[in-house]
Enzyme design. Structure first.
Site, short mmCIF file in Angstrom:
data_model
loop_
_atom_site.label_atom_id
_atom_site.label_comp_id
_atom_site.label_asym_id
_atom_site.label_seq_id
_atom_site.Cartn_x
_atom_site.Cartn_y
_atom_site.Cartn_z
N LYS A 143 8.91 29.09 63.55
CA LYS A 143 8.35 29.53 64.83
C LYS A 143 7.79 28.31 65.55
CE LYS A 143 5.93 32.43 62.57
NZ LYS A 143 5.33 33.76 62.69
N ARG A 144 7.38 28.51 66.78
CA ARG A 144 6.78 27.42 67.55
C ARG A 144 5.64 26.78 66.75
NH1 ARG A 144 2.73 28.13 71.57
NH2 ARG A 144 3.03 30.37 71.32
N LYS A 194 -0.87 29.13 64.63
CA LYS A 194 0.13 29.70 63.73
C LYS A 194 0.02 29.13 62.32
CE LYS A 194 3.37 30.80 67.47
NZ LYS A 194 3.39 32.26 67.33
N LYS A 242 11.97 40.78 62.48
CA LYS A 242 13.35 40.41 62.15
C LYS A 242 13.51 40.16 60.65
CE LYS A 242 13.44 38.33 66.69
NZ LYS A 242 13.09 37.11 67.44
#
Length: 869
Positions: free
Chosen positions: A599-600, A605, A714
């Site tokens: 992910k970014r 995060k 996902k």
């Protein structure tokens, strides 16, 4: 066809009366124009406008035609890329037919449409998606094989459309897929970036940004509309005058004018004839070339206007660490919404309905704050150009717009300096001041003598200089504001938007949990598992009704089903292992546990915590005997993602990951029990390889900082398990799949403020396990420790804002639980199946249905019959 042929007395058509209309025709005009056409002409259009067949032979004929005419090649001069181009053009022919039928149907029905404004549309590759949605893959696969190619090689030639960066853009793409599949009348509006975000490469472990030349070759998935041109104005001045009725009016004059050129991208639905559109705008100068200056020898000045104009759509998110970059981003946003609003208003005016009907015909969804200037632009159009009174115009505006918020981080809220807006958009700044004044007057009337509340709610931040708070403007100008996960929607009401609740109440704020399209993220990305599910459930109906996956629960104890499920997962891991070796040169064991975080790259995060945990695992393994390591679950820890070019700390995290990987992967003493991989240039196509191969995926943001996430959905849809914090959509996923099938850890959102306070004022000691890892980094174990000092300082001098120390031991303990669970492969397989079986809620179809029913109030408009005129 506004001046179509008319017939002579003998019934023959007069030639030369056809005329191109650059704005299309409305419902009433369409019927009149068709009535003018002689029967013979209509018959010819019906006869020769019939769709090509979708069988194998028709595809082969179309393929060879495109090779010889579109590409000007021959059987002796064609490679895999040429085969891709010919195949793509063949598919596009069929897409365009559906697109035309859809647009004509929507015009005839004249129903309400939704317009989705998103600065990003992360579409990924289009050919495979189009083949699957149109039901052509089997026929085309057989046809391409007989022509001497393989479908896999052809599909691999496509370059990802560089129109987005992360979850925001991929969500927009999933939503467009669902809108098309569910037959809703919809358009997307975005920008056609020349270079997109950037291509990420690694040099000495550092991220290096290169331009992403995704438009180097003919793009068969866009339709240039070079005749659809919108003038967009910047700068200039505002003059006041009195109209004939004595009303004070304003006119925006002078300044610079650029042109927005339209490019259309057809989006096919699955199992339907509906094919909707994303319109992307490209910037061009009003005057491209100054011949006088060129003849005077001023060559650079001769093309200066062209260079300045084309900068607008050159790059997604130009670096705004400096004022020039900030100005370019603001110009980019206005350019996009101005062109889009012109298009939307033009389409409405063709209906010849009163302006009061505008919200009954048009719903506009703001995907985050980037398109917020659309609110001001529509008010300007209604008041200045259409002569509507302010209050009536504002009622139209607020009934038309709805706003999706995607963050809870105050620092992520867009703010623009008032002087900058006054310079670039002088009339808009006047309108913003008026919107704010009238809004605050209403607040004062409802809640008198509360100056503190007025300051908190004001669209204008009273600082030096003043700033425009775009999120506040979006709230005031929209009739609905939604968050994207249950926790997120509750938190924004209690934190960043709590003062608006005091005035509006809670009814304006609601939740719409994000979703993903199963067509892309299981059917296309994981064909073997998709085939198994279809065979087991007896049909492909689950692709349009994801709740049907619950039927898999009946087979969780079926030995043959379980065996095939495991085989599908292993084949995906082998595919990813091959890709890793190709992309990085690192050889990994497909039988190891694949632990993924893609992910970014951002501090919240917490990829930093992940790699710190990897260091702890590595040092633990080094202390073991060979016999002890033999009992340990082997892991491959996989990272991927881009850091913003100006985000120094995030780029240091990438450097640390690669420095750790260099040490771990070359240490034979740990006997292949741990590998670390950073996959460069993460994008949608790479995600389609990684996600189906995951055993465990990490979604470990500090509680209360991740709005929702969609990558978590996902991974779980593909039978992967989650290691995550109690944050974003992790919570709702846990509610659906059950506590036994997810690994949760860490502090909760309501504890975060107190923990940060303690770090700031009470000198809370760093967790001992974390301190040991920090010591290892500072000792030079992973290279020059001075490089990583700013990163370490975020944990010490920076007071550990994202609470890595507070969650670190819980994180390590939960990793041990993952290891123990993975040793029980039968139990792990059960968890994997149960994860997929309970993911029905997280379809983007469900999310779009909620938006359509509760916010947009639109109805499906299926394309029932084929039309060729």
């Amino acid at each position: 066809m506004s001046n179509a042929n008319v017939a002579d007395a003998d019934g023959t058509a007069k030639p030369g009366h056809h005329k191109r209309t650059y704005t299309g025709v409305g419902k009433k005009e369409l019927k009149k124009e068709i009535a003018k056409l002689p029967k013979e002409t209509l018959a010819l259009w019906e006869k020769y406008g019939a769709d090509e067949s979708d069988d194998k032979e028709s595809f082969q004929k179309s393929f060879i035609r495109h090779v010889t005419t579109t590409l000007a090649r021959s059987i002796y001069n064609i490679d895999n890329f040429s085969a891709y181009q010919a195949t793509a053009h063949s598919v596009r022919d069929r897409l365009i037919n559906r697109w035309n039928e859809t647009q004509q149907t929507h015009t005839e029905v004249d129903s309400k449409r939704v317009y989705y404004l998103s600065l990003e549309f992360l579409l990924g590759r289009s050919l495979d998606n189009a083949l699957l949605n149109l039901g052509l893959k089997d026929n085309y696969g057989g046809g391409i094989k007989e022509l001497g190619f393989t479908m896999e090689d052809v599909l691999d030639q496509e370059v990802d459309a560089a129109l987005g960066n992360g979850g925001l853009g991929r969500l927009a793409a999933c939503y467009m897929d669902s809108l098309a599949t569910m037959d809703y009348p919809a358009w997307g509006y975005g920008l056609r970036y020349t270079y997109g975000i950037f291509q990420q490469r690694l040099k000495d472990g550092y991220q290096i940004e290169f331009p992403d030349y995704w438009l180097n070759f003919d793009n068969p998935w866009e339709l240039p509309r070079l005749d659809v041109v919108v003038d967009v104005q910047f700068c200039g001045s505002v003059n006041r005058y009195t109209d004939e009725e004595g009303h004070k009016r304003y006119v925006w004059e002078g300044g610079d004018t650029l042109q927005a050129i339209a490019y259309d991208v057809p989006i096919p639905g699955y199992g339907t004839k509906n094919c909707i559109n994303i319109r992307l705008w490209s910037s061009k100068p009003k005057r491209q070339f100054d011949l006088t200056r060129f003849n005077e020898g001023q060559y650079e000045q001769a093309v200066y206007e062209q260079m300045q104009a084309e900068n607008i759509t050159a790059v997604l998110y130009p670096n705004d660490n400096h004022m020039v970059g900030k100005e370019l981003r603001l110009k980019q946003q206005y350019f996009w919404v101005a062109a889009s609003l012109f298009d939307i208003v033009r389409r409405f005016k063709k209906s010849e309905k009163p302006w009061s009907d505008f919200p009954l015909q048009v719903a506009i969804q703001l995907n985050d704050t980037h398109p917020t200037l659309a609110i001001v632009e529509l008010q300007r159009i209604l008041v200045d150009l259409e002569g509507i009174g302010w209050d009536e115009a504002w009622a139209i505006v607020t009934q038309t717009f709805a706003f999706t918020n995607h963050t809870i981080l105050p620092e992520a809220m867009e703010r623009w300096p008032v002087p900058m807006i006054q310079y670039l958009l002088p009339r808009h700044m006047q309108i913003i001041f008026d919107i704010n004044l009238f809004f605050l007057q209403k607040v004062e009337k409802a809640i008198p003598n509360n100056r503190d509340l007025l300051a908190k709610l004001s669209i204008i931040e009273e600082s030096t200089p003043q700033f425009v708070r775009m999120a506040h403007l979006a709230i005031v100008g929209s009739h609905r504001v939604n968050g994207v996960a249950a926790l997120h929607s509750e938190l924004i009401k209690k934190t960043i938007f709590k003062d608006f609740i005091q005035f509006y109440g809670e009814s304006k704020f609601e939740n719409k949990t994000n979703g993903i399209t199963p067509r892309r993220w299981l059917h296309q990305a994981n064909p073997k598992l998709s085939e198994l599910i279809t065979e087991t459930l007896g049909s492909k109906n689950w692709l349009k009704n994801l709740d049907l996956l619950k039927g898999l629960k009946s087979y969780v104890d079926n030995k043959d089903f379980r065996k095939r499920w495991v085989a599908a997962k292993l084949s995906n891991k082998v595919r990813l292992a091959d890709y890793i070796q190709k992309a990085t040169g690192i050889v990994v064991n497909s039988n190891a546990l694949f632990d993924v975080q893609v992910k970014r790259i951002h501090e919240y995060k917490r990829q930093f915590m992940n790699i710190l945990g990897v260091i702890h695992r590595y040092n633990t393994l080094k202390k073991m005997t060979s016999e002890e390591r033999a009992c340990v679950v082997h892991r491959v820890v996989i990272f991927g993602g881009k850091a913003a070019p100006g985000y120094y700390i995030a780029k240091l995290v990438i450097k640390l990951i690669n420095s750790v990987a260099d040490v771990v992967n070359n240490d034979n003493s740990i006997e292949d029990s741990l590998k670390v991989v950073f996959i460069p240039d993460y994008n949608v196509s790479v995600a389609e390889i990684i996600i189906p191969a995951s055993d465990i995926s990490q979604h470990i943001s500090t509680a209360g900082t991740e709005a929702s996430g969609t990558s978590n959905m996902k991974f779980v849809l593909n039978g992967g398990l989650i290691l995550g914090t109690v944050d974003g959509a992790n919570i709702e996923i846990c509610e659906e799949i059950g506590d036994d099938n997810i690994f949760m850890f860490g502090n909760l959102a309501h504890q975060v403020d107190d923990l940060r306070h303690a770090h700031r004022y009470r000198n809370v000691p760093v967790d001992p396990s974390l301190q040991a890892v920090i010591n290892d980094i500072e000792s030079g174990q992973f290279g020059d420790s001075r490089i990583f000092a700013p990163l370490i300082n975020t944990l010490t001098h920076g007071k550990d804002y994202y609470l890595i120390s507070d969650d670190f031991q819980s994180y390590l303990d939960t990793q041990k639980l993952v290891d123990e669970s993975y040793k029980d492969q039968e139990g792990w397989t059960t968890k994997s199946i149960m994860c997929s079986a309970h993911m029905g809620k997280f379809s983007s179809d469900r999310a779009i249905q909620e938006y359509a029913d509760q916010i947009w109030e639109i109805k499906p408009v299926p394309v029932m019959t084929k039309k060729h005129i």
